[in-house]
Motif scaffolding. Structure first.
Motif, PDB file in Angstrom:
ATOM      1  N   UNK A   1     -48.450  82.033   4.599  1.00 25.62           N
ATOM      2  CA  UNK A   1     -47.619  83.081   4.176  1.00 25.62           C
ATOM      3  C   UNK A   1     -47.185  84.005   5.532  1.00 25.62           C
ATOM      4  N   UNK A   2     -45.878  84.490   5.502  1.00 25.71           N
ATOM      5  CA  UNK A   2     -45.609  85.030   6.709  1.00 25.71           C
ATOM      6  C   UNK A   2     -44.393  85.838   6.464  1.00 25.71           C
TER       7      UNK A   2
ATOM      8  N   UNK B   1     -51.808  85.266  12.816  1.00 32.76           N
ATOM      9  CA  UNK B   1     -51.910  83.989  13.845  1.00 32.76           C
ATOM     10  C   UNK B   1     -52.473  82.755  13.200  1.00 32.76           C
ATOM     11  N   UNK B   2     -52.033  81.660  13.494  1.00 33.76           N
ATOM     12  CA  UNK B   2     -52.852  80.497  12.971  1.00 33.76           C
ATOM     13  C   UNK B   2     -54.091  80.183  13.808  1.00 33.76           C
ATOM     14  N   UNK B   3     -54.093  80.894  14.852  1.00 35.54           N
ATOM     15  CA  UNK B   3     -55.301  80.447  15.826  1.00 35.54           C
ATOM     16  C   UNK B   3     -55.544  82.042  16.287  1.00 35.54           C
ATOM     17  N   UNK B   4     -56.084  82.916  15.431  1.00 39.80           N
ATOM     18  CA  UNK B   4     -56.259  84.030  15.675  1.00 39.80           C
ATOM     19  C   UNK B   4     -57.495  84.573  16.617  1.00 39.80           C
ATOM     20  N   UNK B   5     -57.325  85.143  17.919  1.00 35.28           N
ATOM     21  CA  UNK B   5     -58.247  85.648  18.716  1.00 35.28           C
ATOM     22  C   UNK B   5     -59.133  86.782  17.907  1.00 35.28           C
TER      23      UNK B   5
ATOM     24  N   UNK C   1     -58.017  83.091   5.768  1.00 34.69           N
ATOM     25  CA  UNK C   1     -58.135  82.756   4.511  1.00 34.69           C
ATOM     26  C   UNK C   1     -57.554  81.450   4.334  1.00 34.69           C
ATOM     27  N   UNK C   2     -58.214  80.478   4.038  1.00 38.42           N
ATOM     28  CA  UNK C   2     -57.732  79.129   4.042  1.00 38.42           C
ATOM     29  C   UNK C   2     -56.603  78.827   3.420  1.00 38.42           C
ATOM     30  N   UNK C   3     -56.576  79.445   1.814  1.00 41.13           N
ATOM     31  CA  UNK C   3     -55.413  79.126   1.033  1.00 41.13           C
ATOM     32  C   UNK C   3     -54.249  79.354   1.528  1.00 41.13           C
TER      33      UNK C   3
ATOM     34  N   UNK D   1     -51.832  91.566   0.229  1.00 41.55           N
ATOM     35  CA  UNK D   1     -52.474  90.578  -0.431  1.00 41.55           C
ATOM     36  C   UNK D   1     -52.822  90.801  -1.873  1.00 41.55           C
ATOM     37  N   UNK D   2     -53.093  92.179  -2.085  1.00 38.80           N
ATOM     38  CA  UNK D   2     -53.479  92.613  -3.588  1.00 38.80           C
ATOM     39  C   UNK D   2     -52.197  92.754  -4.203  1.00 38.80           C
ATOM     40  N   UNK D   3     -51.137  92.350  -3.727  1.00 41.43           N
ATOM     41  CA  UNK D   3     -49.829  92.658  -4.540  1.00 41.43           C
ATOM     42  C   UNK D   3     -49.142  91.360  -4.726  1.00 41.43           C
TER      43      UNK D   3
END
Length: 240
Positions: A1-2, A73-77, A90-92, A134-136
């Motif tokens: 999601x983005x 990011x998909x690869x977050x440092x 979170x994977x989902x 995420x809580x919404x």
């Protein structure tokens, strides 16, 4: 999601900033501290900020409003440097989040993030960041049309889009494909999920973005502008 942010229509109104602050202060993220809010040098904790700057030179100068928050990011440092595992992806749905019960406020994640998207809440001594609400977005108590990040719902110009960038049929994927959406600072190889839609060239005759307002300026107008300089610019603006 983005998120996909259209820089061509963002007007820098800060509606996204205030709505984000309001929702997250009252939501699962908890109270976001403000320091000296009514003094000469106010500060506070925000998940979303809008940076405004000038680009170019007259008569082609332009004011650019650049919203910025965590890019998920998909690869977050920021995740592997966290000593307690408080920062995680979170994977989902791909969201990068913080477990406040584990966070010790060491700021390692802030140092690792190349985008400056992490902030320390001075009152709670915890690192905070955008959660994409995420809580919404999964709250079935809300009407389906309201299950979007607060910043998206608040934007008066629809400059902010929300969806799954891995779904080629989503509104965000289509916008990226059609408008040449790009990632911020790809050289860091973090593969940000959030994208930006590029700002279109400025029309020197009336300052509009090319193709965005339906104005009637022509190629002849531009040729005349180049030939007669700034005085012609003023005359053309009045005529348009």
């Amino acid at each position: 999601m983005a998120l996909v942010i259209d820089l061509n229509v963002c007007v820098g109104c800060h509606a996204c900033v205030t709505s984000c602050k309001e929702w997250n202060t009252s939501g699962e993220a908890g109270s976001l501290a403000d320091q000296h809010p009514y003094d000469a040098d106010p500060s506070g904790t925000f998940f979303n900020r809008v940076q405004t700057y000038e680009a170019g030179e007259f008569p082609l100068a332009d004011t650019i409003h650049f919203p910025k928050s965590c890019l998920h990011c998909e690869d977050p440092p920021c995740v592997p440097v966290c000593p307690t595992g408080a920062s995680y992806k979170r994977k989902e749905d791909g969201l990068v989040l913080v477990d406040f019960d584990k966070c010790i406020g060491c700021k390692y994640c802030a140092w690792a993030c190349p985008y400056g998207a992490r902030e320390l809440d001075e009152a709670r001594k915890e690192m905070t960041k955008c959660t994409l609400c995420a809580d919404r977005i999964y709250n079935e108590a809300l009407p389906e049309r309201d299950r979007k990040p607060a910043c998206v719902l608040a934007c008066p110009t629809s400059a902010r889009l929300f969806g799954d960038i891995h779904d080629p049929e989503s509104v965000v994927s289509k916008a990226i494909a059609e408008r040449g959406g790009y990632q911020l600072m790809p050289e860091w190889e973090t593969r940000p999920a959030n994208h930006y839609l590029p700002r279109q060239p400025v029309n020197a005759v009336n300052g509009c973005g090319s193709g965005s307002c339906g104005c009637k300026s022509t190629e002849a107008d531009h040729a005349s502008l180049e030939a007669h300089g700034d005085l012609n610019l003023a005359a053309m603006a009045v005529r348009v």
